[in-house]
Design an enzyme around this catalytic site. Structure first.
Site, PDB file in Angstrom:
ATOM      1  CG  ASP A  75      -1.929  23.922  67.595  1.00  0.00           C
ATOM      2  OD1 ASP A  75      -0.973  24.367  68.269  1.00  0.00           O
ATOM      3  OD2 ASP A  75      -2.095  22.699  67.411  1.00  0.00           O
TER       4      ASP A  75
ATOM      5  CG  ASP B 134      -3.884  15.472  66.629  1.00  0.00           C
ATOM      6  OD1 ASP B 134      -3.349  16.460  67.178  1.00  0.00           O
ATOM      7  OD2 ASP B 134      -3.383  14.334  66.649  1.00  0.00           O
TER       8      ASP B 134
ATOM      9  CG  PHE C 148      -7.536  16.486  74.878  1.00  0.00           C
ATOM     10  CD1 PHE C 148      -6.182  16.751  74.742  1.00  0.00           C
ATOM     11  CD2 PHE C 148      -8.212  15.857  73.836  1.00  0.00           C
ATOM     12  CE1 PHE C 148      -5.502  16.389  73.582  1.00  0.00           C
ATOM     13  CE2 PHE C 148      -7.531  15.489  72.674  1.00  0.00           C
ATOM     14  CZ  PHE C 148      -6.176  15.755  72.559  1.00  0.00           C
TER      15      PHE C 148
ATOM     16  N   GLY D  25      -0.919  21.457  63.719  1.00  0.00           N
ATOM     17  CA  GLY D  25      -2.163  21.974  64.277  1.00  0.00           C
ATOM     18  C   GLY D  25      -2.616  23.334  63.810  1.00  0.00           C
TER      19      GLY D  25
ATOM     20  NE  ARG E 111      -3.394  16.757  62.768  1.00  0.00           N
ATOM     21  CZ  ARG E 111      -2.680  17.196  63.820  1.00  0.00           C
ATOM     22  NH1 ARG E 111      -2.947  18.354  64.352  1.00  0.00           N
ATOM     23  NH2 ARG E 111      -1.709  16.453  64.314  1.00  0.00           N
TER      24      ARG E 111
ATOM     25  CE  LYS F 250      -6.075  22.859  76.496  1.00  0.00           C
ATOM     26  NZ  LYS F 250      -5.647  21.441  76.525  1.00  0.00           N
TER      27      LYS F 250
ATOM     28  CG  ASP G 298      -1.722  22.184  77.358  1.00  0.00           C
ATOM     29  OD1 ASP G 298      -1.646  22.458  78.561  1.00  0.00           O
ATOM     30  OD2 ASP G 298      -2.285  21.162  76.943  1.00  0.00           O
TER      31      ASP G 298
HETATM   32  P1  IMP Z   1       2.502  22.795  75.186  1.00  0.00           P
HETATM   33  O1  IMP Z   1       3.945  22.581  74.865  1.00  0.00           O
HETATM   34  O2  IMP Z   1       2.088  22.048  76.426  1.00  0.00           O
HETATM   35  O3  IMP Z   1       2.111  24.261  75.241  1.00  0.00           O
HETATM   36  O4  IMP Z   1       1.651  22.082  74.074  1.00  0.00           O
HETATM   37  C1  IMP Z   1       1.528  22.523  72.795  1.00  0.00           C
HETATM   38  C2  IMP Z   1       1.089  21.413  71.854  1.00  0.00           C
HETATM   39  O5  IMP Z   1       0.359  20.359  72.500  1.00  0.00           O
HETATM   40  C3  IMP Z   1       0.130  22.002  70.844  1.00  0.00           C
HETATM   41  O6  IMP Z   1       0.815  22.550  69.740  1.00  0.00           O
HETATM   42  C4  IMP Z   1      -0.751  20.828  70.501  1.00  0.00           C
HETATM   43  O7  IMP Z   1      -0.168  20.085  69.449  1.00  0.00           O
HETATM   44  C5  IMP Z   1      -0.761  19.976  71.753  1.00  0.00           C
HETATM   45  N1  IMP Z   1      -1.988  20.218  72.568  1.00  0.00           N
HETATM   46  C6  IMP Z   1      -2.074  20.872  73.742  1.00  0.00           C
HETATM   47  N2  IMP Z   1      -3.332  20.889  74.212  1.00  0.00           N
HETATM   48  C7  IMP Z   1      -4.086  20.207  73.310  1.00  0.00           C
HETATM   49  C8  IMP Z   1      -5.492  19.882  73.230  1.00  0.00           C
HETATM   50  O8  IMP Z   1      -6.333  20.207  74.086  1.00  0.00           O
HETATM   51  N3  IMP Z   1      -5.867  19.167  72.127  1.00  0.00           N
HETATM   52  C9  IMP Z   1      -5.001  18.780  71.147  1.00  0.00           C
HETATM   53  N4  IMP Z   1      -3.691  19.064  71.189  1.00  0.00           N
HETATM   54  C10 IMP Z   1      -3.229  19.777  72.255  1.00  0.00           C
END
Ligand code: IMP
Length: 178
Positions: A103, A162, A155, A48, A168, A134, A106
């Site tokens: 990228d 993606d 999202f 990403g 992407r 976020k 979340d």
């Molecule tokens: P986390 O571990 O929940 O912080 O998620 C991180 C990963 O989830 C990122 O590196 C993205 O690949 C994916 N991700 C989280 N939110 C989104 C979104 O809104 N769109 C696309 N990919 C996301």
């Protein structure tokens, strides 16, 4: 293009490229000041963050290197839950300042696991730069040194991110239409 369809979902334009690039300008400006003389190794976490990494690197004026890593699709279990193994960081990073380029943060789980793995390799310091954050989704205590922008807990796709492999390539960011 104000709307795009990817697979079965519709997305609408939410952050235009100009706004994204202004945020990258600010991150780069901060890095150019704070990382001067530190010879940092930027570590781009694929897939990403390739667009963020590219735009950021063009704006860095300090001496620095870049390396590209991936997280394995295999998941084990560790202290923070699911652990994906970091692959591709083969250089000796002992004593180096590492800047992880993400990228999006979340829930924060991915970055916490990644930082933990990099720390075990003996760097002097590990910093985190994320293009997007976020805050409403992230319940964990994550230290983010550089954040492009905070976004709502929806999202999104585009600018490297993606939906099931698609989107992407979009230069702007789009939010899913519920
Ligand atoms: P986390 O571990 O929940 O912080 O998620 C991180 C990963 O989830 C990122 O590196 C993205 O690949 C994916 N991700 C989280 N939110 C989104 C979104 O809104 N769109 C696309 N990919 C996301």
């Amino acid at each position: 293009m104000s709307r795009v369809k990817l697979l079965d979902r519709e997305f609408e334009l939410s952050i235009p490229e100009e706004k994204l690039l202004k945020a990258v300008d600010q991150v780069a400006e901060k890095m150019n000041k704070e990382l001067e003389g530190k010879n940092p190794l930027m570590v781009c976490v694929l897939n990403g963050s390739f667009m963020f990494a590219s735009d950021l690197m063009k704006r860095l004026t300090i001496p620095c290197e870049i390396s590209f890593v991936k997280l394995s699709s295999y998941s084990g279990t560790g202290s923070t839950g699911q652990v994906k193994e970091l692959i591709g960081l083969n250089e000796d990073i002992s004593g180096r300042t590492i800047v992880l380029l993400e990228d999006i943060v979340d829930t924060g789980l991915t970055i916490i696991n990644t930082v933990e793995q990099v720390k075990q390799m003996g760097p002097a310091d590990v910093k985190v730069a994320t293009m997007l954050f976020k805050p409403d989704a992230c319940k964990r205590d994550v230290k983010l040194d550089y954040v492009g922008m905070d976004i709502p807990n929806d999202f999104i796709v585009g600018y490297g991110l993606d939906y099931d492999g698609y989107g992407r390539n979009l230069k702007d960011i789009y939010t899913v239409v519920e």
